[in-house]
Design a protein around this motif. Sequence first.
Motif, short mmCIF file in Angstrom:
data_model
loop_
_atom_site.label_atom_id
_atom_site.label_comp_id
_atom_site.label_asym_id
_atom_site.label_seq_id
_atom_site.Cartn_x
_atom_site.Cartn_y
_atom_site.Cartn_z
N ILE A 110 -11.89 -13.12 31.33
CA ILE A 110 -12.33 -11.75 31.05
C ILE A 110 -13.46 -11.40 32.01
O ILE A 110 -13.99 -12.27 32.70
CB ILE A 110 -12.81 -11.59 29.59
N LEU A 111 -13.82 -10.11 32.04
CA LEU A 111 -14.98 -9.66 32.81
C LEU A 111 -16.01 -9.11 31.85
O LEU A 111 -15.67 -8.41 30.90
CB LEU A 111 -14.59 -8.56 33.81
N ASP A 112 -17.29 -9.43 32.10
CA ASP A 112 -18.36 -8.84 31.30
C ASP A 112 -18.70 -7.46 31.88
O ASP A 112 -18.11 -7.06 32.90
CB ASP A 112 -19.56 -9.79 31.18
N PRO A 113 -19.62 -6.71 31.28
CA PRO A 113 -19.92 -5.36 31.77
C PRO A 113 -20.45 -5.31 33.20
O PRO A 113 -20.37 -4.26 33.85
CB PRO A 113 -20.98 -4.84 30.80
N GLU A 114 -20.98 -6.43 33.71
CA GLU A 114 -21.50 -6.47 35.08
C GLU A 114 -20.45 -6.94 36.09
O GLU A 114 -20.76 -7.11 37.26
CB GLU A 114 -22.71 -7.41 35.14
N GLY A 115 -19.23 -7.20 35.61
CA GLY A 115 -18.17 -7.67 36.51
C GLY A 115 -18.17 -9.17 36.72
O GLY A 115 -17.47 -9.67 37.60
N ASN A 116 -18.94 -9.92 35.93
CA ASN A 116 -18.93 -11.38 36.02
C ASN A 116 -17.68 -11.91 35.34
O ASN A 116 -17.39 -11.54 34.20
CB ASN A 116 -20.15 -11.98 35.33
N LYS A 117 -16.94 -12.76 36.03
CA LYS A 117 -15.75 -13.37 35.44
C LYS A 117 -16.19 -14.48 34.50
O LYS A 117 -17.07 -15.29 34.83
CB LYS A 117 -14.84 -13.92 36.53
N ILE A 118 -15.59 -14.52 33.32
CA ILE A 118 -15.88 -15.53 32.32
C ILE A 118 -14.57 -16.23 31.99
O ILE A 118 -13.56 -15.57 31.72
CB ILE A 118 -16.46 -14.89 31.04
N GLU A 119 -14.60 -17.55 32.04
CA GLU A 119 -13.43 -18.34 31.68
C GLU A 119 -13.56 -18.75 30.22
O GLU A 119 -14.61 -19.24 29.80
CB GLU A 119 -13.35 -19.58 32.57
N LEU A 120 -12.49 -18.54 29.46
CA LEU A 120 -12.44 -18.94 28.06
C LEU A 120 -11.49 -20.13 27.96
O LEU A 120 -10.37 -20.07 28.47
CB LEU A 120 -11.96 -17.79 27.19
N TRP A 121 -11.95 -21.20 27.32
CA TRP A 121 -11.20 -22.46 27.27
C TRP A 121 -11.01 -22.92 25.85
O TRP A 121 -12.00 -23.12 25.13
CB TRP A 121 -11.96 -23.50 28.09
N GLU A 122 -9.78 -23.06 25.43
CA GLU A 122 -9.46 -23.68 24.16
C GLU A 122 -9.03 -25.11 24.46
O GLU A 122 -7.92 -25.35 24.93
CB GLU A 122 -8.32 -22.93 23.45
N PRO A 123 -9.94 -26.08 24.24
CA PRO A 123 -9.61 -27.47 24.57
C PRO A 123 -8.39 -27.97 23.81
O PRO A 123 -8.12 -27.54 22.68
CB PRO A 123 -10.86 -28.25 24.14
N ALA A 124 -7.66 -28.87 24.45
CA ALA A 124 -6.53 -29.52 23.78
C ALA A 124 -7.06 -30.35 22.62
O ALA A 124 -8.21 -30.81 22.64
CB ALA A 124 -5.78 -30.39 24.77
N GLU A 125 -6.27 -30.56 21.62
CA GLU A 125 -6.67 -31.30 20.42
C GLU A 125 -7.13 -32.71 20.72
O GLU A 125 -7.98 -33.24 20.03
CB GLU A 125 -5.52 -31.33 19.41
N GLU A 126 -6.58 -33.37 21.73
CA GLU A 126 -6.90 -34.77 22.01
C GLU A 126 -8.32 -34.98 22.49
O GLU A 126 -8.83 -36.07 22.48
CB GLU A 126 -5.96 -35.35 23.08
N GLU A 127 -8.98 -33.91 22.98
CA GLU A 127 -10.29 -34.07 23.58
C GLU A 127 -11.29 -34.68 22.59
O GLU A 127 -11.37 -34.38 21.46
CB GLU A 127 -10.84 -32.75 24.09
#
Length: 127
Positions: A110-127
């Motif tokens: 996603i992008l925040d209001p300033e145009g910074n890209k943010i990565e969203l990570w849903e870790p795998a269950e095994e982690e």
Amino acid sequence: MKRVTGLGGVFFKCEDPAAVRKWYAERLGIPSDDYGLNFTWREAEQPERTGLTVLSPFSKGSTYFAPSEKPFMLNFRVENLPELIEQLRAEGVTVVGEIQEETYGKFGWILDPEGNKIELWEPAEEE
């Protein structure tokens, strides 16, 4: 719905990522691999589960942070990434690309209001 559950990593651009990883590993004693410098921790609510936060240097010319032109990107750990992406989209948040699934989890951007890209990570269950 729970959204962000923790910091997955901080990614930053530099001239020589391998040399930067090596410097942090040798000078500060931070465990390192090809992805970056790794901080392993235990979940407060489930201490038997471990988590990982990474400080990851990227090549100065990397386009991974695009469309942002900033030299850094944050990675946040989340629960139920597909549902969260749809909720954010409904709230008017700019979603970049499609969800990608790897052996170690699902990723969305996603992008925040300033145009910074943010990565969203849903870790795998095994982690």
